[in-house]
Write an enzyme that holds these catalytic residues in place. Structure first.
Site, PDB file in Angstrom:
ATOM      1  N   LYS A   1       0.845  -1.206   0.000  1.00  0.00           N
ATOM      2  CA  LYS A   1       0.000   0.000   0.000  1.00  0.00           C
ATOM      3  C   LYS A   1       0.874   1.247   0.000  1.00  0.00           C
ATOM      4  O   LYS A   1       2.070   1.167   0.315  1.00  0.00           O
ATOM      5  CB  LYS A   1      -0.919  -0.033   1.219  1.00  0.00           C
ATOM      6  CG  LYS A   1      -0.205  -0.040   2.560  1.00  0.00           C
ATOM      7  CD  LYS A   1      -1.171  -0.406   3.689  1.00  0.00           C
ATOM      8  CE  LYS A   1      -0.458  -0.405   5.022  1.00  0.00           C
ATOM      9  NZ  LYS A   1      -1.295  -1.045   6.079  1.00  0.00           N
TER      10      LYS A   1
ATOM     11  N   HIS B   1      -7.033  -7.713  12.067  1.00  0.00           N
ATOM     12  CA  HIS B   1      -5.810  -6.915  12.158  1.00  0.00           C
ATOM     13  C   HIS B   1      -5.555  -6.579  13.615  1.00  0.00           C
ATOM     14  O   HIS B   1      -6.475  -6.198  14.338  1.00  0.00           O
ATOM     15  CB  HIS B   1      -5.966  -5.640  11.322  1.00  0.00           C
ATOM     16  CG  HIS B   1      -4.679  -4.896  11.102  1.00  0.00           C
ATOM     17  ND1 HIS B   1      -3.502  -5.499  10.713  1.00  0.00           N
ATOM     18  CD2 HIS B   1      -4.392  -3.577  11.196  1.00  0.00           C
ATOM     19  CE1 HIS B   1      -2.552  -4.579  10.594  1.00  0.00           C
ATOM     20  NE2 HIS B   1      -3.068  -3.416  10.882  1.00  0.00           N
TER      21      HIS B   1
ATOM     22  N   ARG C   1       0.600 -11.330   6.515  1.00  0.00           N
ATOM     23  CA  ARG C   1       0.594 -10.077   5.729  1.00  0.00           C
ATOM     24  C   ARG C   1       1.766  -9.224   6.204  1.00  0.00           C
ATOM     25  O   ARG C   1       1.687  -8.575   7.232  1.00  0.00           O
ATOM     26  CB  ARG C   1      -0.690  -9.284   5.959  1.00  0.00           C
ATOM     27  CG  ARG C   1      -1.968  -9.992   5.606  1.00  0.00           C
ATOM     28  CD  ARG C   1      -3.156  -9.049   5.692  1.00  0.00           C
ATOM     29  NE  ARG C   1      -3.300  -8.409   6.986  1.00  0.00           N
ATOM     30  CZ  ARG C   1      -3.985  -8.912   8.014  1.00  0.00           C
ATOM     31  NH1 ARG C   1      -4.597 -10.084   7.904  1.00  0.00           N
ATOM     32  NH2 ARG C   1      -4.067  -8.252   9.150  1.00  0.00           N
TER      33      ARG C   1
ATOM     34  N   TYR D   1      13.726  31.197   5.010  1.00  0.00           N
ATOM     35  CA  TYR D   1      12.549  31.947   5.454  1.00  0.00           C
ATOM     36  C   TYR D   1      12.605  32.196   6.954  1.00  0.00           C
ATOM     37  O   TYR D   1      12.839  31.273   7.731  1.00  0.00           O
ATOM     38  CB  TYR D   1      11.265  31.169   5.146  1.00  0.00           C
ATOM     39  CG  TYR D   1      10.950  31.038   3.677  1.00  0.00           C
ATOM     40  CD1 TYR D   1      10.687  32.162   2.894  1.00  0.00           C
ATOM     41  CD2 TYR D   1      10.895  29.788   3.075  1.00  0.00           C
ATOM     42  CE1 TYR D   1      10.388  32.033   1.546  1.00  0.00           C
ATOM     43  CE2 TYR D   1      10.587  29.639   1.734  1.00  0.00           C
ATOM     44  CZ  TYR D   1      10.334  30.775   0.970  1.00  0.00           C
ATOM     45  OH  TYR D   1      10.029  30.626  -0.353  1.00  0.00           O
TER      46      TYR D   1
ATOM     47  N   CYS E   1      12.579  24.560   3.274  1.00  0.00           N
ATOM     48  CA  CYS E   1      11.636  25.156   2.323  1.00  0.00           C
ATOM     49  C   CYS E   1      10.797  24.046   1.681  1.00  0.00           C
ATOM     50  O   CYS E   1      11.000  22.866   1.950  1.00  0.00           O
ATOM     51  CB  CYS E   1      12.376  25.904   1.233  1.00  0.00           C
ATOM     52  SG  CYS E   1      13.616  27.064   1.821  1.00  0.00           S
ATOM     53  N   MET E   2       9.875  24.426   0.795  1.00  0.00           N
ATOM     54  CA  MET E   2       9.035  23.428   0.134  1.00  0.00           C
ATOM     55  C   MET E   2       9.873  22.488  -0.740  1.00  0.00           C
ATOM     56  O   MET E   2       9.614  21.288  -0.792  1.00  0.00           O
ATOM     57  CB  MET E   2       7.950  24.105  -0.712  1.00  0.00           C
ATOM     58  CG  MET E   2       6.906  23.135  -1.228  1.00  0.00           C
ATOM     59  SD  MET E   2       5.629  23.866  -2.257  1.00  0.00           S
ATOM     60  CE  MET E   2       4.733  24.867  -1.109  1.00  0.00           C
ATOM     61  N   ASP E   3      10.885  23.046  -1.407  1.00  0.00           N
ATOM     62  CA  ASP E   3      11.615  22.265  -2.406  1.00  0.00           C
ATOM     63  C   ASP E   3      13.128  22.242  -2.198  1.00  0.00           C
ATOM     64  O   ASP E   3      13.844  21.665  -3.018  1.00  0.00           O
ATOM     65  CB  ASP E   3      11.336  22.833  -3.807  1.00  0.00           C
ATOM     66  CG  ASP E   3       9.871  23.187  -3.968  1.00  0.00           C
ATOM     67  OD1 ASP E   3       9.049  22.265  -3.912  1.00  0.00           O
ATOM     68  OD2 ASP E   3       9.560  24.391  -4.084  1.00  0.00           O
TER      69      ASP E   3
HETATM   70  C1  PLP Z   1      -0.754  -2.037   6.783  1.00  0.00           C
HETATM   71  C2  PLP Z   1      -1.357  -3.314   7.099  1.00  0.00           C
HETATM   72  C3  PLP Z   1      -0.573  -4.468   7.236  1.00  0.00           C
HETATM   73  C4  PLP Z   1       0.936  -4.444   7.220  1.00  0.00           C
HETATM   74  O1  PLP Z   1       1.416  -3.878   8.419  1.00  0.00           O
HETATM   75  P1  PLP Z   1       2.987  -3.860   8.743  1.00  0.00           P
HETATM   76  O2  PLP Z   1       3.054  -3.410  10.157  1.00  0.00           O
HETATM   77  O3  PLP Z   1       3.599  -2.873   7.822  1.00  0.00           O
HETATM   78  O4  PLP Z   1       3.470  -5.226   8.528  1.00  0.00           O
HETATM   79  C5  PLP Z   1      -1.215  -5.679   7.410  1.00  0.00           C
HETATM   80  N1  PLP Z   1      -2.569  -5.746   7.484  1.00  0.00           N
HETATM   81  C6  PLP Z   1      -3.352  -4.654   7.387  1.00  0.00           C
HETATM   82  C7  PLP Z   1      -4.825  -4.805   7.473  1.00  0.00           C
HETATM   83  C8  PLP Z   1      -2.781  -3.404   7.211  1.00  0.00           C
HETATM   84  O5  PLP Z   1      -3.560  -2.326   7.134  1.00  0.00           O
END
Ligand code: PLP
Length: 386
Positions: A43, A170, A226, A270, A318-320
């Site tokens: 993600k 989760h 995961r 700035y 700064c921004m950039d």
């Molecule tokens: C982001 C996420 C993960 C991965 O988490 P990590 O701590 O980066 O391993 C697994 N399951 C869900 C539902 C998540 O949102």
């Protein structure tokens, strides 16, 4: 030595070490019991590392499935030709069901209306849409209550357009050792999975472990883990340090675009929050700013590495662009810094010579976690894969 790789149009980039990414992936794959699948979480453009290149490297190293946060992230992977299973770690808006079906993206599901709309869209296309049932076992974010999981399944299972390919939850505290809340969440999850089985229904792949749970809790791998942050070589928490060796994948670098010796008292940036305190202070400029993920809260409070030595960032970021100071004065006790020159490589995150700045160090200075630091650097800087 820092390699002199650099985009032609801007002296600023993130370096992504794909072989380190593959080694980290292999290290996690080895921790999984026989037959347990690995879902790599990519993600937010693979936590800022670039999802398409990372997915391909992870698959080479044994990844089975992938997870993203949004429908658009899933579509981008499909557009890039990636055909492996992709889970969306949320139940997206109901208006997206046709896209999910067309692009073969599995959503998380916790509401019957969404599930049935998905089924209708799939049936209309002559397909069966896979989804994963998400259970809220205590994080209070998304998911069906454990006590309502069976009833939800009973409400939607008649539909021939959908198929439950997985059941997940989760954890909120997987990084805390011997934690009661973790135990409670796991217990509720086991019970919900058992209840679905007892009701005569298939759960699909059962999964709950994120990175810290994969490192610390071998006992609840179920069918799949995961893994996210650990793949990028970062520890999810202090409790996992020492339990697994990981190599940071991202470095952040720029090159000096200008270096001058201002008058004593000259202001920098700035608000002129830094003033040149004495003679022979060089002020150098690097074209990386807060729009690139270098938080402005770090102003006057971070080091960068140049020529293998730490030097202080000065003035408001700064921004950039940002500036840093090099003290080339010689005193009896102080070994002077060599001058910097236009084109010199500056390291914000990563190793140069014997010095290293980690995402963890920067996170600590910012008052956040390494996850946010790497996500932010992924926003605009060009990625160079090495
Ligand atoms: C982001 C996420 C993960 C991965 O988490 P990590 O701590 O980066 O391993 C697994 N399951 C869900 C539902 C998540 O949102």
């Amino acid at each position: 030595m820092v390699k002199k790789i650099c985009p032609d149009d801007r002296w600023a980039w993130v370096e992504i070490d794909l072989s380190a990414l593959r080694r980290n992936t292999t290290a996690f794959k080895r921790r999984l019991s026989r037959g347990v699948k690995m879902m790599c979480v990519v993600k937010a453009d693979a936590y800022g590392h670039g999802a398409v290149r990372c997915v391909n490297a992870m698959h080479t190293a044994g990844a089975d499935q992938f997870a993203v946060a949004t429908v658009a992230e899933g579509v981008a992977l499909r557009d890039a030709g990636i055909e492996w299973p992709i889970l969306i770690l949320s139940q997206p808006p109901i208006q997206s069901v046709q896209t999910l079906v067309e692009r073969d993206l599995m959503p998380c599901v916790y509401e019957p209306d969404f599930a049935l709309a998905l089924g209708e869209a799939a049936a209309a296309a002559g397909r069966v849409a896979k989804y994963h049932l998400i259970v809220d076992t205590g994080m209070t974010r998304i998911g069906v209550a454990p006590s309502e999981a069976v009833e939800l399944r009973r409400t939607i299972d008649f539909h021939r357009g959908i198929e439950c390919a997985g059941t997940l939850t989760h954890f909120a505290t997987a990084d805390v050792l011997d934690d009661w809340d973790f135990a409670l969440q796991l217990n509720r999850f086991r019970n919900a999975v058992q209840a679905i089985h007892d009701a005569g229904m298939e759960t699909g792949l059962v999964h709950c472990n994120n990175t810290p749970a994969t490192i610390l809790h071998q006992e609840c791998q179920f069918d799949m883990c995961r893994v996210g942050i650990g793949l990028y070589g970062l520890q999810p928490a202090e409790t996992t340090i020492g339990a697994i060796d990981l190599e940071p994948v991202m470095s952040v670098r720029g090159r000096v675009t200008r270096a001058v010796y201002p008058e004593v008292g000259a202001g920098v940036g700035y608000g002129m929050t830094y003033r040149v305190p004495k003679r022979n202070i060089q002020i150098a400029t690097v074209p990386i700013g807060y729009a690139d993920g270098l938080s402005r809260t770090l102003s006057n409070n971070m080091d960068v590495i140049v020529g293998g030595r730490r030097v202080p960032q000065v003035g408001n970021i700064c921004m950039d662009q940002f500036m840093f100071a090099v003290d080339v004065n010689t005193t009896r006790t102080y070994c002077p810094m060599p001058e910097v020159r236009e084109g010199d490589v500056v390291t914000l995150i990563g190793v140069d010579g014997d010095e290293r700045v980690t995402a963890d160090e920067m996170a600590q200075l910012r008052g956040t976690i390494n996850y946010e630091v790497v996500c932010d650097f992924g926003l605009r800087l060009q990625k160079i894969y090495v």
